[in-house]
Design an enzyme around this catalytic site. Sequence first.
Site, short mmCIF file in Angstrom:
data_model
loop_
_atom_site.label_atom_id
_atom_site.label_comp_id
_atom_site.label_asym_id
_atom_site.label_seq_id
_atom_site.Cartn_x
_atom_site.Cartn_y
_atom_site.Cartn_z
N TRP A 322 0.29 -1.28 0.17
CA TRP A 322 0.21 -0.25 0.36
C TRP A 322 0.49 1.21 -0.08
O TRP A 322 0.21 1.69 -0.14
CB TRP A 322 -0.64 -0.15 1.14
CG TRP A 322 -1.70 -1.08 1.19
CD1 TRP A 322 -3.25 -1.39 1.00
CD2 TRP A 322 -1.28 -2.45 2.12
NE1 TRP A 322 -3.59 -2.64 1.57
CE2 TRP A 322 -3.07 -3.09 2.18
CE3 TRP A 322 -0.69 -2.84 2.60
CZ2 TRP A 322 -2.18 -4.34 2.57
CZ3 TRP A 322 -0.47 -4.03 3.57
CH2 TRP A 322 -1.86 -4.90 3.08
N ASP A 323 2.29 1.21 -0.06
CA ASP A 323 3.45 2.33 -0.31
C ASP A 323 3.38 3.36 1.06
O ASP A 323 3.21 4.14 1.61
CB ASP A 323 2.57 3.17 -1.27
CG ASP A 323 3.74 3.98 -1.40
OD1 ASP A 323 5.18 4.27 -0.04
OD2 ASP A 323 3.65 5.25 -1.98
N TYR A 324 2.77 1.96 2.43
CA TYR A 324 2.72 2.73 3.58
C TYR A 324 4.03 2.69 4.76
O TYR A 324 4.47 1.96 5.15
CB TYR A 324 0.90 2.15 4.52
CG TYR A 324 0.46 2.09 4.51
CD1 TYR A 324 -0.23 3.92 3.82
CD2 TYR A 324 -0.88 1.60 4.78
CE1 TYR A 324 -1.67 3.79 3.21
CE2 TYR A 324 -2.32 1.87 4.30
CZ TYR A 324 -2.59 3.25 3.62
OH TYR A 324 -3.76 3.24 3.47
#
Length: 647
Positions: A322-324
């Site tokens: 999630w590109d977290y």
Amino acid sequence: MISLRSAPAATLTTLLALAACSPPAPPAPAPDVGWAHFGSDAGGTRYSPAAQITPANVRGLKVAWSYSTGEMTAKGEAMEQASFEATPILAGGRLYLCSPFNAVAALDPATGKALWRFDPRVAPHVNYPNDYVCRGVTYWRDPQAPADGPCAERIFTATNDRRLFALDAASGRPCPGFGAAGVVDVGAGVRLARPGAMQITSPPVVARGVVVVGSSIDDNQRIDEVRGTVRAYDPRTGAPRWTFDPLAAAEAGVKAGAANVWAPMSVDEARGLVFLPTSSPSPDFWGGARLGDEGHANSVVALDAETGRPAWSFATVHHDVWDYDVPAQPTLADVAYGGRTTPAVIQPTKQGLIFTLARHDGRPVIPVEERKVPQGAAPGERLSPTQPFPVAPRPLTPIRVSAEDAYGLTPWDRGACRRLIAGARNEGIYTPPSTQGTILHPFTGGGVNWGGLAFDPGRQVAFVNTSSLLHRVTLIPADRVKAERAANPGVEISAQAGAPYGMRREVLLSPLGLPCNKPPWGRLHAVDMRTGQVLWEVPLGTTRDLAPGSQLLLGTIGVPSFGGPMATGSGLVFIGAAVDNYLRAFDGRTGKELWKGRLPAGGQATPMTYVWKGRQYVVIAAGGHAKSDTKRGDTLVAFALPTRGGG
């Protein structure tokens, strides 16, 4: 001398009227207070004991001085790729800052007059992952050098083009004994897929006789990406001391790159630890080539400063698709949660979560639960069945949205947003990316981003700003990526080369250009760290500068922000960050906005404060932000209360 007790009624009325019209008395001189590090102290608390400016007199703040970097004229169109995110430092009697193109200046703290300027001549028009950014510089006093010797005091600055400079703090000249004539090539030996695929955006840190540097690396481009290696050098000679690859501990067979440290780092000098916030492995939205333990990606990592060996690591996300990234500086503070004070690391995240960890071993001070999250990933993917959630504070941003929550000014645009949300996969936070298109809420900009939080140690309150927008991320079969790019110019579409899917990422907006989720789209929060409870939260910012005239219709609804808060000993919280052209002051007890100062350009930076020769200044970079397209500029602005002479 006139006695009010015996004055005639008419005289008394006149005196009271004059008193009401008179300006407040100038504040008494205060003891000098510095701001020696990017985050005020080495632990990044963004707190200053300075208390001359108070909730009672903050409305009297005026511009005391301003300084222009000169880049609006010198760089021209290249400024469209620039974000002025710098927080100055005050150390050794001078203010130091860097421009987006890495020009470093030393300023007189009382006047803003330039004392020297150094330009590393970074080439313009390079496509860097985060455009042109320099968030700050680092001061170091060599304890072995003669007090007035050359380079006894040094400024370390790391550039977009991957160079580390050591400058004489008194003159700005490169230190000849450091590297090659004052510079080390941090990118030496790194093979990049393109010239701008790696840059350095956050300041180095110095701990236990080493200077440590991270990096920012391309997102979403390929599986076989450059590793996010952290590098340490001797601060006197520039000789390499150690390297740390966050993915070196990954299981055999895990194929990935990145997991880099692009956000600011923190230092506990007494314990000899450097704290790293690491990013996700490559590529962001498909992890089928990295099944298994991903080492120290998406983690808070404590390294031994002298050796570079991990002391402990805590993952804030398992198998991130999630590109977290861990996006913000780990804040080091003594936290009195539950009545017991613990030296802690407070780590805010893009998910709007705050993890509080023991500084010596990384165990949660505030308990963390593993909770079930949505499953059913794309073919070849294998998700973690659970993700970590602290029991307190609650998520600071919404983590679930339904079609019925769609926002719009009219039934027409609200209906359009409802259809966009309903047409995507949407099961709350950690819903996996899909070919249908998946709602990411919070979006990949946060929650919290690189601005981090401010911590008031006496009041035990953390102040943090968040953004709240929706991303729709769509997986595109690899053989269709080229056609999708051609058909959708201006839309972010990346290949994720080597993966079976590319990706498309877009903010969900209505036909009128407003976010599809309900406001506030940006807020400022106060969290009592003794209990983990949210004390207050208020909208942050307006649409005045994004869409002139809309403020009359929308009011103070809160907008996304880039940058962070700063807290002071008098109980004030200062913050720019919102995508408008203001610096604001809030009452830390209530969240009431007490003052705002107009800026010449976007204030998407973190302010700082100091007291110099008895007068307190609040300073912020006003230069705008490329990714939010706020007004560009090149000005550092200092506010202060008027003196007796009116200045």
